[in-house]
Design a protein around this motif. Structure first.
Motif, short mmCIF file in Angstrom:
data_model
loop_
_atom_site.label_atom_id
_atom_site.label_comp_id
_atom_site.label_asym_id
_atom_site.label_seq_id
_atom_site.Cartn_x
_atom_site.Cartn_y
_atom_site.Cartn_z
N ALA A 14 4.69 -5.16 -6.92
CA ALA A 14 3.85 -5.14 -8.12
C ALA A 14 2.47 -5.69 -7.82
N LEU A 15 2.41 -6.76 -7.05
CA LEU A 15 1.13 -7.34 -6.66
C LEU A 15 0.33 -6.37 -5.79
N ILE A 16 1.02 -5.71 -4.87
CA ILE A 16 0.34 -4.74 -4.01
C ILE A 16 -0.23 -3.59 -4.84
N LEU A 17 0.59 -3.06 -5.76
CA LEU A 17 0.14 -1.94 -6.58
C LEU A 17 -1.06 -2.33 -7.44
N ASP A 18 -1.02 -3.53 -8.01
CA ASP A 18 -2.14 -3.99 -8.82
C ASP A 18 -3.41 -4.07 -7.99
N GLU A 19 -3.27 -4.54 -6.75
CA GLU A 19 -4.42 -4.66 -5.86
C GLU A 19 -4.96 -3.28 -5.48
N VAL A 20 -4.06 -2.34 -5.21
CA VAL A 20 -4.47 -0.97 -4.87
C VAL A 20 -5.27 -0.35 -6.01
N ARG A 21 -4.76 -0.51 -7.23
CA ARG A 21 -5.43 0.10 -8.37
C ARG A 21 -6.75 -0.60 -8.69
#
Length: 276
Positions: A14-21
């Motif tokens: 979830a943290l990775i996805l938030d950073e990607v977006r």
């Protein structure tokens, strides 16, 4: 991002996805430093996010997948996404339902999870345009000893309308039925949520039906996991300022939480004690 080595895989992704977006892309070596995990762990996380369709892997990292604004996944496809977050959100939102009140539930997999949590709230009147949500209450209507409805069972009103891929009923029939009603609380699932577009959906008819739901509610509670943030569908149907409370999960970054708080009076993070 956290440097906690003990983050669960779902939290880490979830943290990775938030950073990607938020940044439009990330590199593997950046993620290994920020999360304090191995290169192999990050690559496994990116593989999992790519299989779910959230990111596209590129050499040395990943970028967000931008879906067409008209793309509308089916109910079964959405059911497999973020199940733990949806259950957490459902439990937190159910605590906001007052016994004896009139509530509305829109279509969606998060409101479907919420419907199960509402079965123990007595004497609700539930208006919904979701076939799946109505089925949850219908299945639970077991006769009491007298052969009648179970004491305290909800009264359920299912609007008519045209069925969408997400098993919601929309269109003029649904709109007319909803326009004549008034709800104490609307629990609203969304396809996308952003500062610029507000609440949005890829389905034009569903957008109009959702507008009617929002207009008929004294209080609007949006139930949406962190992956909905930054997603924009074809049609906007409400501003963030039209939302009284957003119930979401802990996958949002501190920056995103602060940004949401500028527009939405109540931000409830399911599983956490604090309310921003």
């Amino acid at each position: 991002m956290s440097d906690n080595q003990n983050l669960l895989a779902e939290q880490r992704r979830a943290l990775i996805l938030d950073e990607v977006r938020r940044r439009g892309g990330v590199r593997v070596n950046e993620l290994t430093r920020r999360l304090n995990v191995s290169d192999m762990t990050v690559r496994r996380d990116l593989d999992a996010l790519a299989r779910q369709g959230f990111v596209a892997k590129v050499h040395g990292g990943a970028v967000p997948v931008v879906e067409p604004s008209t793309h509308e996944p089916g109910f079964e496809a959405k059911s497999s996404l973020e199940p733990t977050a949806k259950e957490d959100i459902a439990r937190a939102a159910a605590a906001m339902a007052v016994p004896g009140s009139a509530i509305a539930l829109s279509g969606g997999t998060t409101t479907y999870a919420l419907a199960h949590q509402l079965l123990d709230v007595p004497d609700l009147t539930v208006v919904t345009n979701s076939v799946r949500v109505a089925d949850v209450f219908h299945t639970a209507q077991r006769p009491g000893s007298s052969g009648g409805p179970r004491p305290g069972a909800a009264t359920v009103v299912l609007t008519g309308g045209v069925r969408t891929p997400s098993d919601s009923l929309v269109g003029p029939v649904a709109d007319q039925a909803i326009a004549s009603l008034h709800f104490d609380v609307l629990f609203l699932g969304v396809h996308g949520i952003s500062v610029e577009a507000g609440l949005s959906t890829p389905n034009l008819a569903e957008a109009e039906t959702n507008r009617r739901l929002v207009h008929s509610a004294r209080r609007v509670v949006v139930v949406a996991d962190h992956t909905k943030w930054g997603t924009v569908g074809l049609s906007s149907f409400a501003r963030l300022e039209d939302v009284d409370t957003l119930v979401t999960d802990g996958g949002l970054s501190a920056e995103t939480r602060a940004e949401m708080s500028e527009h939405i009076p109540g931000l409830l993070i399911a599983g956490e004690d604090d309310t921003v």
